[in-house]
Design an enzyme around this catalytic site. Structure first.
Site, PDB file in Angstrom:
ATOM      1  N   LYS A  54      57.622  29.132  79.714  1.00 35.55           N
ATOM      2  CA  LYS A  54      56.378  29.324  78.968  1.00 35.55           C
ATOM      3  C   LYS A  54      55.223  29.213  79.943  1.00 35.55           C
ATOM      4  O   LYS A  54      55.341  28.555  80.981  1.00 35.55           O
ATOM      5  CB  LYS A  54      56.241  28.203  77.925  1.00 35.55           C
ATOM      6  CG  LYS A  54      55.367  28.578  76.760  1.00 35.55           C
ATOM      7  CD  LYS A  54      56.162  29.328  75.725  1.00 35.55           C
ATOM      8  CE  LYS A  54      55.285  29.771  74.585  1.00 35.55           C
ATOM      9  NZ  LYS A  54      56.107  30.347  73.509  1.00 35.55           N
ATOM     10  N   GLY A 104      48.517  29.994  57.565  1.00 35.11           N
ATOM     11  CA  GLY A 104      48.107  30.903  58.634  1.00 35.11           C
ATOM     12  C   GLY A 104      48.474  32.338  58.313  1.00 35.11           C
ATOM     13  O   GLY A 104      49.644  32.714  58.310  1.00 35.11           O
ATOM     14  N   GLY A 146      47.726  35.100  59.997  1.00 35.53           N
ATOM     15  CA  GLY A 146      47.509  35.958  61.164  1.00 35.53           C
ATOM     16  C   GLY A 146      48.488  37.117  61.090  1.00 35.53           C
ATOM     17  O   GLY A 146      48.964  37.462  60.007  1.00 35.53           O
ATOM     18  N   VAL A 190      51.697  37.486  62.045  1.00 39.40           N
ATOM     19  CA  VAL A 190      53.035  37.164  61.522  1.00 39.40           C
ATOM     20  C   VAL A 190      52.928  36.840  60.026  1.00 39.40           C
ATOM     21  O   VAL A 190      53.699  37.351  59.200  1.00 39.40           O
ATOM     22  CB  VAL A 190      53.685  35.971  62.273  1.00 39.40           C
ATOM     23  CG1 VAL A 190      55.013  35.597  61.650  1.00 39.40           C
ATOM     24  CG2 VAL A 190      53.870  36.300  63.735  1.00 39.40           C
TER      25      VAL A 190
END
Ligand code: PHE
Length: 356
Positions: free
Chosen positions: A81, A184, A186, A188
């Protein structure tokens, strides 16, 4: 708030690369947790953190989660990451130049680390990184020759996870009339909402970003808004965290009234012991990296292995359904929490090559 000393001591990864970008005062952190055939992959998270310690603990934790994610998905990629910790706001050009410099670091790593998008970065950003970091970049836009956004395969995977979890709790995976709170909305979250709507689920959503709230109401998206402070007032069948990590903690678990948790956010548990608390409260928790593997699995399979989008969506859904079922059965059989059960399965599937 963060237990990062503990995490740093426990991080058993391979390399941590840290670069201070003088021009923007940003900190670039790349954590390569494992490699397979000399390669690793994972998203780039770009945001303001409260401190460098918080950014470091995030990148280390997220890199380890990527190892588990690829292992669970039976994919031969190591987990990694990267984080760009912004210490101030950047204008468009500064941001672009920073991504170009990030690409140079990537190029120097010669394929030991492949980047993809994550919180705070997009496929358009991947196009920019590609200018200098070619070919070690996943998920560029379709126009630029990439597989596009990872949100769609991620959402399909979470959707499959919700169905499997409902089957386990209610004895049926039919979602008609099931109440689901998405945290959320967003990219997705919106795609997931769409899939759930087609199954006639009752959809609620909570969101802190006013721009998204306005967008949702102007688009006429079929989901009831719940104010973030009011999410504990209602009961839901499923809670789906699709925003940020760390949202499942002692305080929120105590107050949540739901039967299952299945969401796209990475590292949802604040600390490992929260999985025991969820079990104690009778909430069935789908481990995050099991149900959100669709993005990484989808994009890497399309771009590096030549799968078509249709083929890979099917494979993502069957992988998640079968794995999650195994997780729930193992957790019952071992009388343990679902996170421990998933770890046992991930470790079984992890195929280390002789890598340094
Ligand atoms: N954000 C993705 C994840 O957390 C990272 C990713 C996307 C990795 C696309 C590779 C390709 O799983």
């Amino acid at each position: 708030m963060n237990n990062c000393n503990l995490i740093k001591k426990n991080w058993n990864g391979k390399n941590l690369i840290t670069v201070i970008d003088q021009q923007t005062d940003s900190h670039i952190l790349i954590a390569i947790h494992t490699t397979q055939n000399g390669r690793s992959a994972g998203g780039l998270r770009m945001k303001r953190y409260d401190s460098r310690e918080a950014a470091l603990s995030d990148v280390l934790n997220l890199s380890a989660a990527m190892t588990q994610k690829f292992a669970i998905a039976n994919m031969k990629w190591g987990g990694a990451k990267s984080v760009i910790y912004l210490t101030r706001d950047l204008d468009e050009n500064e941001r672009k130049q920073l991504l170009i410099r990030f690409g140079l670091i990537l190029k120097n790593l010669q394929g030991r680390y492949y980047v993809g998008p994550d919180v705070g970065t997009s496929s358009e950003d991947m196009n920019i990184i590609y200018e200098t970091g070619k070919p070690y970049v996943f998920s560029r836009t379709i126009e630029a020759g990439g597989a596009g956004s990872s949100s769609i395969p991620t959402a399909y995977g979470v959707f499959a996870g919700i169905k499997t979890t409902c089957k386990f709790i209610f004895g049926t995976d039919q979602l008609k009339g099931r109440s689901i709170l998405i945290q959320g909305l967003g990219s997705v979250g919106q795609c997931l909402q769409n899939l759930l709507e087609q199954e006639n689920a009752i959809i609620y959503y909570t969101e802190t970003n006013q721009e998204i709230i306005d967008q949702v109401s102007s688009k006429g998206i079929n989901a009831h808004f719940i104010h973030p402070e009011k999410i504990y007032d209602r009961e839901y069948d499923i809670f789906s965290p699709c925003a940020h990590g760390g949202i499942l903690n002692k305080n929120s678990i105590q107050q949540l009234k739901c039967k299952g948790i299945v969401g796209a956010a990475n590292n949802q548990l604040h600390i490992e012991e929260d999985a025991d608390f969820l079990k104690l409260r009778g909430i069935l928790y789908a481990p995050d990296y099991v149900v959100n593997l669709g993005g990484a699995m989808g994009i890497t399979s399309i771009e590096a292995e030549g799968f078509t989008e249709i083929e890979i969506i099917e494979k993502i859904q069957s992988t998640i359904m079968e794995t999650l079922e195994e997780v729930y059965i193992t957790a019952n059989a071992d009388d343990t929490n679902t996170v421990k059960a998933a770890l046992k399965i991930a470790q079984k599937r992890l195929k280390y090559t002789i890598d340094f």
